[in-house]
Design a protein around this motif. Structure first.
Motif, PDB file in Angstrom:
ATOM      1  N   LEU A  23       0.823  -1.210   0.000  1.00  0.00           N
ATOM      2  CA  LEU A  23       0.000   0.000   0.000  1.00  0.00           C
ATOM      3  C   LEU A  23       0.860   1.264   0.000  1.00  0.00           C
ATOM      4  CD1 LEU A  23      -2.652  -1.103   2.655  1.00  0.00           C
ATOM      5  CD2 LEU A  23      -2.852  -1.195   0.163  1.00  0.00           C
ATOM      6  N   GLU A  24       0.350   2.318  -0.631  1.00  0.00           N
ATOM      7  CA  GLU A  24       1.077   3.583  -0.699  1.00  0.00           C
ATOM      8  C   GLU A  24       0.994   4.360   0.607  1.00  0.00           C
ATOM      9  OE1 GLU A  24      -0.442   5.804  -3.963  1.00  0.00           O
ATOM     10  OE2 GLU A  24       0.375   4.445  -5.496  1.00  0.00           O
ATOM     11  N   GLU A  25      -0.111   4.199   1.342  1.00  0.00           N
ATOM     12  CA  GLU A  25      -0.311   4.981   2.559  1.00  0.00           C
ATOM     13  C   GLU A  25       0.712   4.613   3.641  1.00  0.00           C
ATOM     14  OE1 GLU A  25      -4.474   4.390   0.764  1.00  0.00           O
ATOM     15  OE2 GLU A  25      -2.671   3.176   1.107  1.00  0.00           O
ATOM     16  N   SER A  26       1.036   5.593   4.477  1.00  0.00           N
ATOM     17  CA  SER A  26       1.906   5.317   5.617  1.00  0.00           C
ATOM     18  C   SER A  26       1.131   4.547   6.683  1.00  0.00           C
ATOM     19  CB  SER A  26       2.424   6.627   6.219  1.00  0.00           C
ATOM     20  OG  SER A  26       1.360   7.331   6.855  1.00  0.00           O
ATOM     21  N   VAL A  27       1.854   3.996   7.631  1.00  0.00           N
ATOM     22  CA  VAL A  27       1.213   3.283   8.733  1.00  0.00           C
ATOM     23  C   VAL A  27       0.244   4.197   9.473  1.00  0.00           C
ATOM     24  CG1 VAL A  27       1.659   2.248  11.004  1.00  0.00           C
ATOM     25  CG2 VAL A  27       3.038   1.572   9.020  1.00  0.00           C
ATOM     26  N   GLU A  28       0.660   5.414   9.738  1.00  0.00           N
ATOM     27  CA  GLU A  28      -0.205   6.358  10.459  1.00  0.00           C
ATOM     28  C   GLU A  28      -1.443   6.718   9.640  1.00  0.00           C
ATOM     29  OE1 GLU A  28      -0.016   7.259  13.651  1.00  0.00           O
ATOM     30  OE2 GLU A  28       1.626   5.817  13.719  1.00  0.00           O
ATOM     31  N   GLU A  29      -1.272   6.843   8.326  1.00  0.00           N
ATOM     32  CA  GLU A  29      -2.421   7.132   7.454  1.00  0.00           C
ATOM     33  C   GLU A  29      -3.408   5.969   7.458  1.00  0.00           C
ATOM     34  OE1 GLU A  29      -0.725  10.102   3.974  1.00  0.00           O
ATOM     35  OE2 GLU A  29      -0.200   7.978   3.884  1.00  0.00           O
ATOM     36  N   LEU A  30      -2.911   4.755   7.441  1.00  0.00           N
ATOM     37  CA  LEU A  30      -3.791   3.585   7.478  1.00  0.00           C
ATOM     38  C   LEU A  30      -4.590   3.553   8.776  1.00  0.00           C
ATOM     39  CD1 LEU A  30      -1.414   0.863   5.990  1.00  0.00           C
ATOM     40  CD2 LEU A  30      -3.428   1.864   4.889  1.00  0.00           C
ATOM     41  N   LYS A  31      -3.931   3.820   9.877  1.00  0.00           N
ATOM     42  CA  LYS A  31      -4.619   3.834  11.173  1.00  0.00           C
ATOM     43  C   LYS A  31      -5.705   4.915  11.204  1.00  0.00           C
ATOM     44  CE  LYS A  31      -1.712   3.682  14.677  1.00  0.00           C
ATOM     45  NZ  LYS A  31      -0.454   3.941  15.421  1.00  0.00           N
ATOM     46  N   ARG A  32      -5.387   6.066  10.632  1.00  0.00           N
ATOM     47  CA  ARG A  32      -6.374   7.157  10.597  1.00  0.00           C
ATOM     48  C   ARG A  32      -7.581   6.775   9.743  1.00  0.00           C
ATOM     49  NH1 ARG A  32      -7.330  10.660   6.910  1.00  0.00           N
ATOM     50  NH2 ARG A  32      -5.373  10.229   5.801  1.00  0.00           N
ATOM     51  N   ILE A  33      -7.335   6.145   8.606  1.00  0.00           N
ATOM     52  CA  ILE A  33      -8.429   5.716   7.719  1.00  0.00           C
ATOM     53  C   ILE A  33      -9.323   4.705   8.434  1.00  0.00           C
ATOM     54  CG2 ILE A  33      -8.963   4.393   5.616  1.00  0.00           C
ATOM     55  CD1 ILE A  33      -6.357   5.645   4.429  1.00  0.00           C
ATOM     56  N   TRP A  34      -8.720   3.723   9.088  1.00  0.00           N
ATOM     57  CA  TRP A  34      -9.507   2.698   9.785  1.00  0.00           C
ATOM     58  C   TRP A  34     -10.295   3.296  10.948  1.00  0.00           C
ATOM     59  CZ3 TRP A  34      -4.778  -1.066   9.992  1.00  0.00           C
ATOM     60  CH2 TRP A  34      -4.597  -1.624   8.717  1.00  0.00           C
ATOM     61  N   ASN A  35      -9.682   4.229  11.663  1.00  0.00           N
ATOM     62  CA  ASN A  35     -10.415   4.892  12.744  1.00  0.00           C
ATOM     63  C   ASN A  35     -11.643   5.630  12.208  1.00  0.00           C
ATOM     64  OD1 ASN A  35      -9.122   4.274  15.216  1.00  0.00           O
ATOM     65  ND2 ASN A  35      -7.478   5.726  14.798  1.00  0.00           N
ATOM     66  N   GLN A  36     -11.464   6.304  11.074  1.00  0.00           N
ATOM     67  CA  GLN A  36     -12.585   7.035  10.470  1.00  0.00           C
ATOM     68  C   GLN A  36     -13.685   6.080  10.009  1.00  0.00           C
ATOM     69  OE1 GLN A  36     -10.659   9.333   7.379  1.00  0.00           O
ATOM     70  NE2 GLN A  36     -10.402  11.119   8.708  1.00  0.00           N
ATOM     71  N   MET A  37     -13.296   4.943   9.432  1.00  0.00           N
ATOM     72  CA  MET A  37     -14.277   3.978   8.926  1.00  0.00           C
ATOM     73  C   MET A  37     -15.053   3.319  10.072  1.00  0.00           C
ATOM     74  SD  MET A  37     -12.081   2.106   5.883  1.00  0.00           S
ATOM     75  CE  MET A  37     -13.478   1.161   5.231  1.00  0.00           C
ATOM     76  N   ALA A  38     -14.410   3.165  11.209  1.00  0.00           N
ATOM     77  CA  ALA A  38     -15.019   2.409  12.307  1.00  0.00           C
ATOM     78  C   ALA A  38     -15.688   3.264  13.373  1.00  0.00           C
ATOM     79  CB  ALA A  38     -13.951   1.533  12.970  1.00  0.00           C
ATOM     80  N   TYR A  39     -15.322   4.541  13.466  1.00  0.00           N
ATOM     81  CA  TYR A  39     -15.721   5.346  14.628  1.00  0.00           C
ATOM     82  C   TYR A  39     -17.239   5.386  14.831  1.00  0.00           C
ATOM     83  CZ  TYR A  39     -15.784   9.081  18.073  1.00  0.00           C
ATOM     84  OH  TYR A  39     -15.990   9.794  19.215  1.00  0.00           O
ATOM     85  N   ASP A  40     -17.985   5.734  13.810  1.00  0.00           N
ATOM     86  CA  ASP A  40     -19.440   5.849  13.958  1.00  0.00           C
ATOM     87  C   ASP A  40     -20.074   4.512  14.336  1.00  0.00           C
ATOM     88  OD1 ASP A  40     -19.409   8.541  13.457  1.00  0.00           O
ATOM     89  OD2 ASP A  40     -19.949   8.350  11.343  1.00  0.00           O
ATOM     90  N   LYS A  41     -19.535   3.429  13.797  1.00  0.00           N
ATOM     91  CA  LYS A  41     -20.057   2.109  14.134  1.00  0.00           C
ATOM     92  C   LYS A  41     -19.825   1.798  15.616  1.00  0.00           C
ATOM     93  CE  LYS A  41     -19.638  -0.187   9.598  1.00  0.00           C
ATOM     94  NZ  LYS A  41     -19.235   0.950   8.767  1.00  0.00           N
ATOM     95  N   TYR A  42     -18.646   2.147  16.118  1.00  0.00           N
ATOM     96  CA  TYR A  42     -18.354   1.895  17.531  1.00  0.00           C
ATOM     97  C   TYR A  42     -19.256   2.721  18.442  1.00  0.00           C
ATOM     98  CZ  TYR A  42     -14.478  -1.360  17.348  1.00  0.00           C
ATOM     99  OH  TYR A  42     -13.734  -2.503  17.201  1.00  0.00           O
TER     100      TYR A  42
END
Length: 225
Positions: free
Chosen positions: A64-83
């Motif tokens: 993947l092109e994204e950095s580790v920190e970018e991946l974590k941010r993306i996953w947090n955004q995708m999951a936050y409302d569900k949590y």
């Protein structure tokens, strides 16, 4: 199960909250948006990894092109409302937490998830004040099955490892608790039901729901620490 114990330490996903179904959906959505398919072995490969370790794995494995920190941010955004709005507590969990507090137990969370998501879900269920320590595997040297996170949570709670009972839903988490010299209760979760045999071989106790503990219907397994 609780005799001679002073603290209870809980994994989060699949143990305290019913959220594992959601991560498969997120993985599929995340990978498909990049033209990638979800490998059947993915969950087994990342089991026990910290949020950061998982991001490293994804970056390397899928190039993947994204950095580790970018991946974590993306996953947090995708999951936050569900949590916040879609992730329920496991059956009997809140009643059991209240019972433990009445018995003056110290309570902790030891999760492989991100701090943002664990705080989101426990705040959604008004549980933050219950816990004397909330720690993620990103805050220690190694994720599960290494014992690091459970040892650190016990230190923060000011209890000895042998004074702790751990609640976990997956084999790598059970191993982490056992490697920390703690008794471990395996918790049934639909997502890991194909690993029941492993859980039975590793844990000291087994419950289908937290009601089993107060009803004294939990299973005592003959596994040593």
């Amino acid at each position: 199960m609780l005799q001679n114990k002073k603290a209870a330490i809980f994994d989060l996903d699949g143990t305290l909250v019913d959220s594992m179904w959601m991560w498969e959906e997120i993985d599929i959505e995340f990978l498909s948006s990049r033209g990638l398919a979800l490998p059947e072995s993915l969950q087994q490969e990342i089991e026990g990894m910290s949020f950061t370790e998982t991001a490293f794995y994804f970056k390397e494995f899928f190039n993947l092109e994204e950095s580790v920190e970018e991946l974590k941010r993306i996953w947090n955004q995708m999951a936050y409302d569900k949590y916040v709005s879609q992730v329920p507590l496991k059956s009997g969990a809140k009643e059991f937490l209240n019972y433990l507090k009445e018995k003056n137990f110290k309570l902790g969370i030891a999760t492989s998830n991100s701090k943002e998501l664990v705080m989101a879900v426990i705040d959604a269920h008004n549980l933050r004040s219950m816990f004397g320590c909330i720690m993620t595997s990103c805050e220690v040297n190694k994720g599960k099955p290494a014992p690091d996170i459970y040892i650190e949570v016990a230190k923060k709670l000011e209890v000895l490892p042998e004074e702790c009972i751990v609640f976990e839903d997956i084999p790598m988490g059970i191993l982490a608790g056992k490697n920390a010299n703690m008794d471990v209760c395996a918790v049934f979760d639909e997502f890991s039901k194909d690993q029941e045999d492993k859980k039975y071989r590793l844990a000291n106790y087994y419950i289908k729901s937290y009601h089993d503990i107060q009803n004294k219907t939990y299973e005592v397994l003959k596994n040593e620490k």
